[in-house]
Enzyme design. Sequence first.
Site, mmCIF file in Angstrom:
data_model
loop_
_atom_site.group_PDB
_atom_site.id
_atom_site.type_symbol
_atom_site.label_atom_id
_atom_site.label_comp_id
_atom_site.label_asym_id
_atom_site.label_seq_id
_atom_site.Cartn_x
_atom_site.Cartn_y
_atom_site.Cartn_z
ATOM 1 N N LYS A 149 0.835 -1.201 0.000
ATOM 2 C CA LYS A 149 0.000 0.000 0.000
ATOM 3 C C LYS A 149 0.874 1.257 0.000
ATOM 4 O O LYS A 149 1.922 1.293 0.646
ATOM 5 C CB LYS A 149 -0.902 -0.036 1.234
ATOM 6 C CG LYS A 149 -1.989 1.004 1.300
ATOM 7 C CD LYS A 149 -2.839 0.754 2.546
ATOM 8 C CE LYS A 149 -3.985 1.727 2.657
ATOM 9 N NZ LYS A 149 -4.785 1.455 3.877
ATOM 10 N N ILE A 197 -6.336 8.671 3.385
ATOM 11 C CA ILE A 197 -6.424 7.239 3.756
ATOM 12 C C ILE A 197 -7.673 6.976 4.598
ATOM 13 O O ILE A 197 -7.688 6.100 5.455
ATOM 14 C CB ILE A 197 -5.159 6.730 4.516
ATOM 15 C CG1 ILE A 197 -3.900 7.477 4.092
ATOM 16 C CG2 ILE A 197 -4.943 5.239 4.238
ATOM 17 C CD1 ILE A 197 -2.622 6.990 4.762
ATOM 18 N N SER A 222 -9.666 1.732 2.657
ATOM 19 C CA SER A 222 -8.651 2.524 2.000
ATOM 20 C C SER A 222 -7.642 1.679 1.216
ATOM 21 O O SER A 222 -6.832 2.225 0.472
ATOM 22 C CB SER A 222 -7.891 3.368 3.044
ATOM 23 O OG SER A 222 -7.170 2.550 3.946
ATOM 24 N N ILE A 243 -8.625 0.897 9.973
ATOM 25 C CA ILE A 243 -9.064 1.670 11.134
ATOM 26 C C ILE A 243 -10.579 1.889 11.104
ATOM 27 O O ILE A 243 -11.142 2.495 11.998
ATOM 28 C CB ILE A 243 -8.309 3.011 11.216
ATOM 29 C CG1 ILE A 243 -8.414 3.640 12.619
ATOM 30 C CG2 ILE A 243 -8.764 3.973 10.127
ATOM 31 C CD1 ILE A 243 -7.523 4.843 12.838
ATOM 32 N N GLY A 244 -11.225 1.374 10.053
ATOM 33 C CA GLY A 244 -12.671 1.490 9.958
ATOM 34 C C GLY A 244 -13.264 0.468 9.006
ATOM 35 O O GLY A 244 -14.468 0.419 8.788
ATOM 36 N N GLY A 245 -12.375 -0.359 8.435
ATOM 37 C CA GLY A 245 -12.800 -1.346 7.449
ATOM 38 C C GLY A 245 -11.885 -1.368 6.246
ATOM 39 O O GLY A 245 -12.202 -1.955 5.212
ATOM 40 N N SER A 246 -10.700 -0.769 6.365
ATOM 41 C CA SER A 246 -9.844 -0.529 5.203
ATOM 42 C C SER A 246 -9.156 -1.764 4.649
ATOM 43 O O SER A 246 -8.620 -1.721 3.543
ATOM 44 C CB SER A 246 -8.788 0.528 5.541
ATOM 45 O OG SER A 246 -9.386 1.783 5.706
#
Length: 558
Positions: A149, A197, A222, A243-246
Amino acid sequence: MVARPFTVLQPVAIPQGTPEFEEKRAALLRTLEESIPNEYYLPQEIFDKNPTDVSTIPSTCGILSSEELDITEKYDAVSLAEAIAARKYTAVAVAKAFCKRAAIAHQLTCCLTQFFEDKALERAAQLDEYLEKNGKTVGPLHGVPVSIKQHMPTAGTYSDQGEYGTTVKDDKDALLIRILREAGAVFYCKTNQPQGIMHLETDSYYGRTLNPHNINLSAGGSTGGEAALIAMKGSVLGIGTDIGGSIRGPSAFCGIYGFKPTSYTLPMTDMLASPFPAELNILCSIGPMCRTMGDMELFTKILLDAKPHLEDPRLIPTPWTGLKTEVPKKLKIGIISNDGFIDPQPPVKRAVAWARKQLSDPKYADLFEIKDFKPYDAAGAWSKIRRMYWPDGGEGPKGIINSAGEPLLPLTSWILKDAEPAGMQTATAVSQMRFERDQFRIAFAKAWNEQDVDVVIGPCFVGPACAHETAFYWTYTSLYNFVDYPGVVFPTPIKAEAGEQYASDYTPLSDACKHVKQLWEEGNFEGAPIDLQINARKYHDNQLFGALASLKDALQLP
């Protein structure tokens, strides 16, 4: 003869910045284009056909040899490492195959940010020489190509934090990258990520990454560049952050595996050049994105066997048993039909029903106890996490974006809008956020315990991959970041079909739920794959993998 222009599909354009910014952006894109050999350019007639599903084009375009097709399609990372060790293929041949396929994938999905085939082939040649001279490999990833990434520091490449103005050239590897390099990995490209991101769609100054199964849909974010590249088989193993579903969102959108560990399990040392204020309350995790359960296991084991906690004392020393972890004789599995906040779109409901039917087969009666499960206060978690991502009110990323003349993208505005009115928070206010978070976590654990399950299986998004610019609701993944529970998304046989409709007795659970139905009715999601998500309690990462192993046959998991 003049070579034709390099084409990268972009059905939905990225907004323009200032003329000065666009000039710099054009130079950056030229650098990427010039790194890709002309012989890897797809024929123009492929673009002239206006394809929607581009996932099979690398196999049929004629650029890859039959051996290169075998290398990129018939192996996962585990079996590819074995084939190289057995000298069936050289590391150079493998690197070449994945470089070519990655270049093809980029033209169809805009998944790359950097491409460094020369470095990859040089590294692969060194590995071949080592194997020939010593009769053994340098490590368990000897010769295996690994994609990275964009934000992850890798020696000799550029990284950024999702904004043009944060771009730096790195002279050393982050800890995790170094461990993989020492295990024999070959790095050959970096992949696209969103502005800041922090979107569930990968749209950046490099362009918008497209879903290989339907280019009118998002590849997620992301870590969307990784997901698209792996789904196109231009990578066998990639690295994501979550951090939220990335990790889980893009993996689900593209129909691959993704693992978000509990925080401080795998090393994120030096992964960002400057601290991210969100981590005052919501910790990021790093993990694999790949095609098989075995590759998630390989990646995690390599990193934990390296004992990274000795270099980064934030990490929790975790002896890894993974897929060999013993689970209860009768595994108690909670099935999530909806989270009480947003009812998923039709193909996701079909996938959940399919999983329930598979696991409820009488032949598994001695192995699984199936229960309904309702997550605790998903709506409350979504409201809290949206504020807690931005204790600076979003002033940090907006300042960097504006100073470079870069346009503020629509989904950047969307994720900032709940925190912006409060502005920069005081230390006392941030401390209060942490108190709210911890009280929620205690209540969530209580609700989990009262429902008496070992793991839960349910949606990983409100639908299949969403249409571009509509990645608004990450509730099914961000909930587990908020409580810091590990999760894996895995592919199912279910795909979105044309003409699917909501049930006649549908009643919206919230205004957001009503909006999700509207988005379904306005879009065309045909062909999008459906993943499901499995989660376990915090620090129960080994038990999560043990459960996956026990579910392998019932859920037809590769």
